[in-house]
Design a protein around this motif. Structure first.
Motif, PDB file in Angstrom:
ATOM      1  N   ASN A 191      43.437  40.812  27.915  1.00  0.00           N
ATOM      2  CA  ASN A 191      44.012  40.905  29.249  1.00  0.00           C
ATOM      3  C   ASN A 191      45.492  40.521  29.113  1.00  0.00           C
ATOM      4  O   ASN A 191      45.808  39.382  28.779  1.00  0.00           O
ATOM      5  CB  ASN A 191      43.299  39.926  30.179  1.00  0.00           C
TER       6      ASN A 191
ATOM      7  N   MET B 269      48.775  47.750  31.300  1.00  0.00           N
ATOM      8  CA  MET B 269      47.610  48.256  32.025  1.00  0.00           C
ATOM      9  C   MET B 269      47.792  49.731  32.384  1.00  0.00           C
ATOM     10  O   MET B 269      46.865  50.544  32.255  1.00  0.00           O
ATOM     11  CB  MET B 269      47.365  47.422  33.284  1.00  0.00           C
TER      12      MET B 269
ATOM     13  N   THR C  46      43.677  43.836  38.299  1.00  0.00           N
ATOM     14  CA  THR C  46      43.021  43.656  37.006  1.00  0.00           C
ATOM     15  C   THR C  46      42.047  42.493  37.087  1.00  0.00           C
ATOM     16  O   THR C  46      42.403  41.418  37.584  1.00  0.00           O
ATOM     17  CB  THR C  46      44.061  43.395  35.900  1.00  0.00           C
TER      18      THR C  46
ATOM     19  N   THR D  17      40.089  44.544  32.763  1.00  0.00           N
ATOM     20  CA  THR D  17      39.712  45.887  33.200  1.00  0.00           C
ATOM     21  C   THR D  17      40.413  46.214  34.503  1.00  0.00           C
ATOM     22  O   THR D  17      40.366  45.427  35.453  1.00  0.00           O
ATOM     23  CB  THR D  17      38.192  45.993  33.404  1.00  0.00           C
ATOM     24  N   MET D  18      41.055  47.375  34.553  1.00  0.00           N
ATOM     25  CA  MET D  18      41.730  47.778  35.781  1.00  0.00           C
ATOM     26  C   MET D  18      40.701  48.207  36.826  1.00  0.00           C
ATOM     27  O   MET D  18      39.754  48.940  36.530  1.00  0.00           O
ATOM     28  CB  MET D  18      42.708  48.920  35.512  1.00  0.00           C
TER      29      MET D  18
END
Length: 443
Positions: free
Chosen positions: A341, A211, A26, A31-32
């Motif tokens: 996050n 996630m 991540t 954002t993965m």
């Protein structure tokens, strides 16, 4: 959580006919990312020899020292049930390391691990339970997301009013196939809005799970011709999506937030934890509400919190004490949204709460009435402050809080401030349809 050895991973890949493995991590914005390998490269990956260009990941590294390595966490191995059953696709979540074998200090997963380790040194484990809200909108003929929905369902409605019921059910069943425990799922208050609650658990595992959950939700929604949107406030005039975080500290498996002798069932540690969160909440908002749109949810009239207060008797304050006691005693933080996050959000919440425990910071008196119905003078007399009203305000509060910055480290803090101040400047320069409609014919 499963506990796998290298031998276990190699055996599972062979027995389950896995043909493809995604090595996931991540970035600093939540954002993965991933690089995919075939099974021929698995042993190389398990030897921590998969390299990638960190300078191409925003906020990770300079071009001069861009080489970075992925170290798989073997316990995160799982197979994607929606992929082909011959030549299956699996994943491993990875930590990011530098070429000299040292951890990359800007890796969000490392930052959470660091704060968890510090709490563990004081005898505490940190458990969380997220409540993830999202919208299911139509996609257009090209598969691009819209904000359209034929639905008019509201809180806890069922089919046929709840037109997303089938997609939500498939999400839950897919997550359960992957080993998740889902406590509940239901339609939320706004049309096309949904919630899936993950079972309470250890913070690192839960950050990994959030996630994965978001990836599953988007994947399954697409199969139903829909788009799963985690944007906090995608439409004006309706409630936005939050990611409430339920939190508690444990020692030797015992919930230390519980105290049967207290009128609210809370221990001194729980009150101190609340005090620490409230002390740092304005800076914490920069991490838990990290985009311009986050602050369009945090406005009066839509159930989202606006004021920094706590209560065990109503849902308008920032911090709520649910009506459960004993092993389920917890503190619910209601401001975070699903764009946060999760690694960084859990890290700053734990760090703030732990400072409260160490310094024995008691919170102010609880506010047990509807804060939105209080006058401004009443709120001032009660000492109730507001959350930041914009991303720019939140960045300013973060800059004024050296303790919360220290949780992330100087380099990552600087990168986030620069990126988010630029994001706000880009937003402020836009001319919106609201402005055109309000001013063009009058000026």
């Amino acid at each position: 959580m499963n506990h796998y050895t290298r031998k276990d991973i190699l055996r599972l890949v062979e027995e389950e006919d896995v043909g493809f493995i995604r090595l996931q991590f991540t970035d600093i914005f939540g954002t993965m990312k991933n690089v995919a390998i075939t099974t021929s490269q698995l042993e190389k990956a398990l030897d921590n020899q998969i390299i990638f260009d960190g300078s191409s990941i925003e906020g990770f590294a300079r071009i001069e020292d861009s080489d970075m390595y992925l170290y798989p966490d073997l316990d995160t191995f799982t197979i994607f049930p929606w992929r082909p059953q011959q030549g299956k696709v699996a994943r491993l979540i990875c930590d990011v390391y530098k070429p000299d074998g040292s951890i990359f200090e800007g890796d969000p997963r490392y930052i959470l691990k660091k704060v968890l380790s510090e709490a563990k040194a004081s005898g505490y484990d940190f458990n969380v339970g997220p409540e993830c809200e999202f919208f299911l909108f139509h996609a257009d003929e090209d598969g691009r997301p819209t904000t359209l929905s034929h639905e008019s369902a509201t809180y806890f409605d069922v089919g046929p009013f709840d037109l997303g019921e089938n997609a939500r059910r498939d999400m839950v069943l897919t997550l359960e196939d992957m080993g998740f425990v889902i406590e509940a799922s239901h339609h939320e208050i706004a049309p096309a809005q949904h919630e899936i609650d993950l079972q309470y658990g250890e913070a690192l595992e839960m950050a990994d799970n959030i996630m994965t959950f978001k990836m599953v939700a988007k994947t399954i929604a697409k199969r139903h011709g829909l788009h799963a949107a985690f944007m906090p406030k995608p439409k004006y005039g309706i409630s936005g999506s939050g990611m409430h975080i339920n939190m508690s500290l444990h020692r030797d498996g015992v919930n230390v937030f519980a105290d049967a002798k207290d009128e609210r069932g809370l221990s001194r540690e729980a009150y101190y934890f609340i005090g620490g969160l409230m002390k740092h909440m304005k800076a914490v908002s920069f991490i838990t509400n990290p985009i311009v749109n986050s602050y369009k949810r945090l406005v009066p009239g839509y159930e989202a919190p606006v004021y920094i207060a706590w209560s065990a008797k109503n849902r308008t304050p920032l911090l709520r004490i649910p009506a459960v006691k004993g092993t389920s005693a917890r503190v619910e933080l209601r401001s975070p949204d699903p764009t946060a996050n999760p690694y960084l959000a859990f890290a700053v919440c734990l760090a703030a709460g732990m400072e409260g425990v160490r310094q024995e910071i008691l919170p102010p008196a609880s506010i047990d009435c509807n804060i939105f119905e209080m006058t401004e003078e009443q709120r001032e007399r009660a000492g109730i402050e507001k959350l930041p009203g914009s991303l720019l305000e939140a960045a300013g509060e973060f800059k004024k809080d050296p303790y919360i910055q220290s949780v992330l480290g100087e380099d990552l803090s600087r990168k986030l401030i620069q990126a988010k101040e630029k994001e706000y400047a880009d937003y402020r320069a836009q001319v919106t349809e609201w402005e055109i409609g309000r001013y063009l014919h009058r000026m």
